[in-house]
Design an enzyme around this catalytic site. Structure first.
Site, PDB file in Angstrom:
ATOM      1  N   THR A 181       0.836  -1.208   0.000  1.00 16.12           N
ATOM      2  CA  THR A 181       0.000   0.000   0.000  1.00 16.12           C
ATOM      3  C   THR A 181       0.858   1.239   0.000  1.00 16.12           C
ATOM      4  O   THR A 181       1.783   1.347   0.808  1.00 16.12           O
ATOM      5  CB  THR A 181      -0.853   0.018   1.292  1.00 16.12           C
ATOM      6  OG1 THR A 181      -1.801  -1.034   1.226  1.00 16.12           O
ATOM      7  CG2 THR A 181      -1.580   1.348   1.480  1.00 16.12           C
ATOM      8  N   ARG A 209     -15.025  -6.119   1.233  1.00 14.47           N
ATOM      9  CA  ARG A 209     -14.169  -5.763   2.370  1.00 14.47           C
ATOM     10  C   ARG A 209     -13.456  -4.426   2.096  1.00 14.47           C
ATOM     11  O   ARG A 209     -12.925  -4.173   1.015  1.00 14.47           O
ATOM     12  CB  ARG A 209     -13.130  -6.863   2.594  1.00 14.47           C
ATOM     13  CG  ARG A 209     -12.170  -6.609   3.760  1.00 14.47           C
ATOM     14  CD  ARG A 209     -10.871  -5.964   3.324  1.00 14.47           C
ATOM     15  NE  ARG A 209      -9.914  -5.850   4.402  1.00 14.47           N
ATOM     16  CZ  ARG A 209      -8.781  -5.162   4.313  1.00 14.47           C
ATOM     17  NH1 ARG A 209      -8.468  -4.534   3.212  1.00 14.47           N
ATOM     18  NH2 ARG A 209      -7.956  -5.099   5.327  1.00 14.47           N
ATOM     19  N   VAL A 210     -13.477  -3.583   3.096  1.00 16.52           N
ATOM     20  CA  VAL A 210     -12.767  -2.296   3.012  1.00 16.52           C
ATOM     21  C   VAL A 210     -11.794  -2.251   4.184  1.00 16.52           C
ATOM     22  O   VAL A 210     -12.149  -2.620   5.308  1.00 16.52           O
ATOM     23  CB  VAL A 210     -13.769  -1.121   3.085  1.00 16.52           C
ATOM     24  CG1 VAL A 210     -13.042   0.208   3.243  1.00 16.52           C
ATOM     25  CG2 VAL A 210     -14.656  -1.100   1.833  1.00 16.52           C
ATOM     26  N   GLY A 211     -10.575  -1.794   3.917  1.00 17.84           N
ATOM     27  CA  GLY A 211      -9.571  -1.717   4.978  1.00 17.84           C
ATOM     28  C   GLY A 211      -9.440  -0.330   5.562  1.00 17.84           C
ATOM     29  O   GLY A 211     -10.350   0.498   5.471  1.00 17.84           O
ATOM     30  N   ASP A 212      -8.303  -0.081   6.162  1.00 13.21           N
ATOM     31  CA  ASP A 212      -8.049   1.216   6.803  1.00 13.21           C
ATOM     32  C   ASP A 212      -7.750   2.318   5.793  1.00 13.21           C
ATOM     33  O   ASP A 212      -7.980   3.501   6.070  1.00 13.21           O
ATOM     34  CB  ASP A 212      -6.827   1.099   7.738  1.00 13.21           C
ATOM     35  CG  ASP A 212      -5.579   0.698   6.952  1.00 13.21           C
ATOM     36  OD1 ASP A 212      -5.610  -0.357   6.298  1.00 13.21           O
ATOM     37  OD2 ASP A 212      -4.591   1.466   6.960  1.00 13.21           O
ATOM     38  N   GLY A 233      -0.320  -2.133   6.250  1.00 10.77           N
ATOM     39  CA  GLY A 233      -0.428  -3.334   7.066  1.00 10.77           C
ATOM     40  C   GLY A 233      -1.877  -3.763   7.179  1.00 10.77           C
ATOM     41  O   GLY A 233      -2.740  -3.294   6.422  1.00 10.77           O
ATOM     42  N   GLY A 235      -5.370  -3.790   7.758  1.00 14.63           N
ATOM     43  CA  GLY A 235      -6.340  -2.741   8.048  1.00 14.63           C
ATOM     44  C   GLY A 235      -7.224  -3.042   9.239  1.00 14.63           C
ATOM     45  O   GLY A 235      -7.607  -2.147   9.991  1.00 14.63           O
TER      46      GLY A 235
END
Ligand code: ASP
Length: 318
Positions: A181, A209-212, A233, A235
């Site tokens: 990222t 799915r959505v991360g940070d 890293g 999320g």
């Protein structure tokens, strides 16, 4: 703390371009030249942003956007933009955000079929009354604003996916090629700060799915009076601690960028099961000092300033 000039002398003397424990150092700006810092080894992106800021000192967001675009276009990067590894249905989806020195922010998540997620995030910030658009709505918005649909699954990513499908085990441990990222922070010659973050997220994730990374305060946060921070890293660890908001708030209370990142990493390890998992944070404060911290060994970040570009390794908890 050590000055940038002194740091360069030490690096040259040691003949190292990648230094462990340089992490312990912060880099203090002594003039008004720009500073760019990004997660991982993103030398090319840092160079693009740095050169753009030398050429056009006021165009902070343009510099950041074109730097992040260069990574989004790079099919060899398996976790950003085109060529990113897909979800468990074989489709690539992107998360990205951008935040400027006036506290404006824009973000997209679960975006499909568009290469430059960070540019769509910037459009959301500049041309919509919203901060965040998701999924089909984000794609429709992008198409309405002139972006083109692209098949995001590169040959290499498809091959990796088909191999994974033979034994489709999902594990949240992040290792090897599964993270890259880009989070990129920049300070211009007027000491204004902005940043962006872009990712295809966890490989083989559950669709949706959505991360940070697209969440303001998790993947990226900028407070122009104080500093800025960005994350990489897992999320799922980062977003439960609002890690980049925490880093900036800790810098506001007087911690150095590295100690602020360390504080936020310690909050992750105190609250969650972190075994085998990675999270890395980088930060810059208003004085141009840079720092980083990670859960595990192996988190590197890139700094570009008047002394050149170097890849550093952060200190870590484990
Ligand atoms: N933070 C990203 C996410 O969880 C992934 C990464 O940086 O490796 O989506």
């Amino acid at each position: 703390m050590i000055s940038r000039r002194r740091f360069s002398q030490i690096s040259a003397a040691m003949g190292l371009s990648l230094m462990n424990s340089v992490n312990a150092l912060s880099i203090k700006t002594q003039n008004s030249s720009p500073i760019v810092v990004s997660t991982w080894n993103n030398k090319k992106a840092n160079q693009i942003a740095y050169d753009a800021l030398i050429e056009e000192p006021g165009a902070l967001l343009d510099a950041i956007e074109s730097a992040v675009n260069s990574v989004e276009e790079n099919e060899k990067d398996l976790s950003v933009g085109y060529g990113g590894l897909p979800d468990n249905s074989g489709k690539v989806s992107l998360d990205a955000c951008i935040m400027d020195h006036k506290h404006n922010a824009g973000s997209v998540c679960f975006l499909r079929d568009i290469v430059h997620a960070v540019s769509v995030a910037r459009k959301v910030m500049e041309e919509s009354p919203h901060v965040m658009l998701a999924g089909q709505g984000a794609q429709d918005f992008a198409l309405e604003h002139g972006f083109e649909k692209t098949n995001m699954l590169s040959e290499q990513a498809e091959k990796a996916y088909l191999k994974w499908k033979k034994n489709p085990v999902f594990s949240p441990e992040i290792n090897g090629e599964r993270h890259d990222t880009i989070g990129l922070l920049a300070m211009d010659s007027a000491s204004d700060l902005s940043g962006a973050c872009s990712t295809s997220g966890l490989s083989y994730k559950t669709p949706g799915r959505v991360g940070d990374s697209p969440i303001i305060g998790s993947g990226l946060y900028v407070d122009n009076k104080v500093g800025a921070a960005t994350a990489t890293g897992l999320g799922e660890l980062i977003m439960k601690c609002c890690s980049t908001f925490l880093v900036v708030e800790k810098m506001k209370q007087g911690l150095s960028p590295e100690n602020a990142c360390r504080y936020a990493i310690e909050m992750i390890v105190e609250t969650q099961d972190y075994s085998g998992k990675q999270a890395g944070l980088i930060a810059i404060n208003k004085q141009g000092e840079v720092g980083a911290y990670a859960i595990q060994k192996g988190f590197i970040y890139t700094v570009a300033d008047a002394d050149g570009i170097r890849v550093l390794e952060s200190n870590y908890y484990l």
